[in-house]
Motif scaffolding. Structure first.
Motif, PDB file in Angstrom:
ATOM      1  N   GLY A   1       7.070  10.360   6.055  1.00 39.82           N
ATOM      2  CA  GLY A   1       6.423  11.317   6.837  1.00 39.82           C
ATOM      3  C   GLY A   1       7.265  11.344   8.399  1.00 39.82           C
ATOM      4  O   GLY A   1       7.481  12.519   8.969  1.00 39.82           O
TER       5      GLY A   1
ATOM      6  N   PRO B   1       0.776  -1.240  -0.007  1.00 44.97           N
ATOM      7  CA  PRO B   1      -0.079  -0.080   0.057  1.00 44.97           C
ATOM      8  C   PRO B   1       0.964   1.128   0.112  1.00 44.97           C
ATOM      9  O   PRO B   1       1.854   1.329   0.589  1.00 44.97           O
ATOM     10  N   PRO B   2       0.464   2.301  -0.815  1.00 44.58           N
ATOM     11  CA  PRO B   2       1.246   3.661  -0.837  1.00 44.58           C
ATOM     12  C   PRO B   2       1.291   4.271   0.478  1.00 44.58           C
ATOM     13  O   PRO B   2       2.171   4.897   0.996  1.00 44.58           O
ATOM     14  N   SER B   3       0.216   3.984   1.556  1.00 38.92           N
ATOM     15  CA  SER B   3       0.363   4.595   2.896  1.00 38.92           C
ATOM     16  C   SER B   3       1.464   3.941   3.651  1.00 38.92           C
ATOM     17  O   SER B   3       1.924   4.798   4.699  1.00 38.92           O
ATOM     18  N   ILE B   4       2.220   2.817   3.412  1.00 42.64           N
ATOM     19  CA  ILE B   4       3.223   2.531   4.040  1.00 42.64           C
ATOM     20  C   ILE B   4       4.687   3.251   3.591  1.00 42.64           C
ATOM     21  O   ILE B   4       5.266   3.819   4.368  1.00 42.64           O
ATOM     22  N   ARG B   5       4.714   3.746   2.314  1.00 42.46           N
ATOM     23  CA  ARG B   5       5.793   4.627   1.988  1.00 42.46           C
ATOM     24  C   ARG B   5       5.341   6.090   2.680  1.00 42.46           C
ATOM     25  O   ARG B   5       6.381   6.672   2.991  1.00 42.46           O
ATOM     26  N   ASP B   6       4.144   6.417   2.372  1.00 48.08           N
ATOM     27  CA  ASP B   6       3.968   7.783   2.995  1.00 48.08           C
ATOM     28  C   ASP B   6       4.187   7.871   4.572  1.00 48.08           C
ATOM     29  O   ASP B   6       4.754   9.014   4.743  1.00 48.08           O
ATOM     30  N   ALA B   7       3.893   6.937   5.310  1.00 46.10           N
ATOM     31  CA  ALA B   7       3.983   7.023   6.779  1.00 46.10           C
ATOM     32  C   ALA B   7       5.318   7.000   7.011  1.00 46.10           C
ATOM     33  O   ALA B   7       6.006   7.769   7.826  1.00 46.10           O
TER      34      ALA B   7
ATOM     35  N   HIS C   1      10.938  -1.283   4.591  1.00 47.12           N
ATOM     36  CA  HIS C   1       9.568  -1.229   4.629  1.00 47.12           C
ATOM     37  C   HIS C   1       8.896  -1.919   3.554  1.00 47.12           C
ATOM     38  O   HIS C   1       7.963  -2.972   3.701  1.00 47.12           O
TER      39      HIS C   1
ATOM     40  N   TRP D   1      -1.217  -5.959   7.259  1.00 46.67           N
ATOM     41  CA  TRP D   1      -1.546  -4.365   7.622  1.00 46.67           C
ATOM     42  C   TRP D   1      -2.821  -3.900   7.420  1.00 46.67           C
ATOM     43  O   TRP D   1      -3.907  -4.572   6.903  1.00 46.67           O
TER      44      TRP D   1
END
Length: 437
Positions: free
Chosen positions: A327, A318-324, A339, A437
């Protein structure tokens, strides 16, 4: 006046409802037919698969047993033409086949004449002399003495015992003569024939004689070849997938590379064999029929599969893993290695093992680099001459000896066992490293 329009409207509604019901019935009938066709196709496929497996197993099971004949072997110095069993030079030129021949003639004293003696000796394997030699080398004190040994029988005797050769056929339509059948019956009546598990099949390399042929040389050759393939294809394939998916700029060059990778996955495997012959053997001068060359060729063939599966696994994160991670201040490399890669690793491992299973079953590219050679010795390294299991199956299937039919099916069973283990390993690795996740 008002009843007539209402009746017309009701009739129209009834007609529409009937048409709708007819269309629904046709749709349901099509769905039922489609379902029936699907069930029939699956059932037919399973039936053909069952027939194939039953045929392979029924033909291959006899290869896991071999026959032995009990003989009293006399280590006569005059018959062996030696006087010192500890002298390697004398043992090298000793006539151990003569000792076996004398034992067979003593067992059947009624046999006389060259033709009858030749038929009698056809019951015993040509490897019997080597067994007698090994016994004398291990026990030099046996010289001048007599001992009872179980010596391997010829493949024709095995074919008679397992029913492959029909003894009810006329003598001119079978390989075993009536006289040989009488000798076999005499040995069976006196319990001088014993059926044992064929350990030779799993401990020796190839042979011209079916009863002494084994798959161990091909198994070792396949192992060395797959080690080279795995050591090169996995890191290169994963690194290429990470670069193309995470770091490579989206331009014309990367699009051309991606298209070529997808096209290479559909290229016939024999093309990779021709490439290996031209580059690795003719240009670089690497040894022909060596596992290192086979591994290099199979690496070229499996790389597209591994890269495509690895890229699909990376895309599934998921892109959210990269964004988190970004961040929190992680760099692009840290995001990828700490990750994205751990989460994509189960799919990468699955794709790699599937690619390795495909490489294990390949024959055409290895034929082009000379791995079709007749290899008797067990390879001891990556540069020794070797063959692999699919090529061994190909060689045995082309042999005119009927006993190699069982050997071919048994080798296929071993190959299927390896493929099943590799697929099981893929499932276990996926479950072990899978993260939710």
């Amino acid at each position: 006046m008002t009843d007539q329009p209402l009746n017309a409207i009701e009739r129209m509604a009834t007609v529409k409802q009937e048409r709708l019901n007819a269309r629904l019935k046709q749709r349901y009938n099509r769905e039922r037919r489609f379902k029936a066709y699907g069930i029939a196709s699956i059932t037919g496929g399973l039936a053909f698969l069952a027939i194939l497996l039953i045929t392979i197993f029924s033909q291959g099971i006899p290869a896991f047993q071999s026959s032995f004949i009990k003989l009293d072997i006399t280590y006569d110095p005059d018959a062996l033409y030696i006087d010192d069993a500890s002298d390697p030079e004398q043992l090298r030129f000793a006539d151990f086949d003569n000792a076996v021949r004398q034992s067979m003639l003593e067992r059947f004293p009624e046999v006389s004449g060259r033709n009858d003696t030749r038929e009698l000796m056809s019951l015993i394997s040509t490897a019997a002399g080597y067994t007698v030699r090994d016994r004398l080398i291990a026990n030099p004190d046996l010289l001048g003495q007599t001992e009872t040994l179980w010596l391997m029988a010829d493949d024709d005797l095995d074919l008679v015992l397992n029913g492959t050769i029909d003894r009810n056929l006329p003598s001119d339509e079978r390989r075993v003569s009536d006289l040989e059948l009488e000798w076999i019956d005499d040995l069976l009546a006196n319990d001088d024939i014993e059926r044992r598990f064929n350990t030779t099949f799993f401990t020796r390399g190839d042979s011209r004689d079916p009863e002494t042929a084994g798959v161990w040389g091909a198994v070792v050759g396949s192992f060395y070849t797959l080690v080279v393939t795995l050591a090169l294809s996995f890191p290169i394939g994963v690194a290429a997938a990470i670069y193309l998916e995470e770091f490579a700029p989206k331009n014309r060059l990367t699009e051309i590379i991606e298209v070529n990778i997808n096209n290479l996955a559909a290229v016939p495997s024999i093309v990779f064999g021709l490439l290996g012959l031209a580059v690795f053997i003719n240009f670089f001068g690497l040894p022909r029929s060596a596992p290192v060359v086979g591994g290099l060729v199979l690496t070229l063939m499996t790389l597209p599969t591994i890269i495509i599966s690895a890229r699909a696994s990376i895309k599934a994160v998921p892109p959210s893993i990269r964004d988190a991670a970004m961040g929190l201040g992680a760099s692009k490399m840290q995001v990828t290695l700490h990750h994205v890669l751990p989460l994509a690793m189960p799919g990468m491992l699955t794709g790699t093992i599937i690619g390795m299973a495909q490489a294990l079953g390949e024959t055409a590219p290895l034929l082009m680099i000379g791995m079709v050679a007749f290899i008797v010795d067990i390879p001891q390294g990556f540069t020794d001459a070797a063959t692999v299991l699919p090529v061994q199956v190909y060689i045995w299937s082309d042999s005119p000896e009927r006993a190699f039919i069982a050997k071919t099916s048994a080798a296929i069973m071993v190959l299927l066992g390896f493929l099943a283990l590799m697929n099981l390993l893929a499932v276990l690795l996926r479950r072990k490293f899978e993260r939710r996740w």
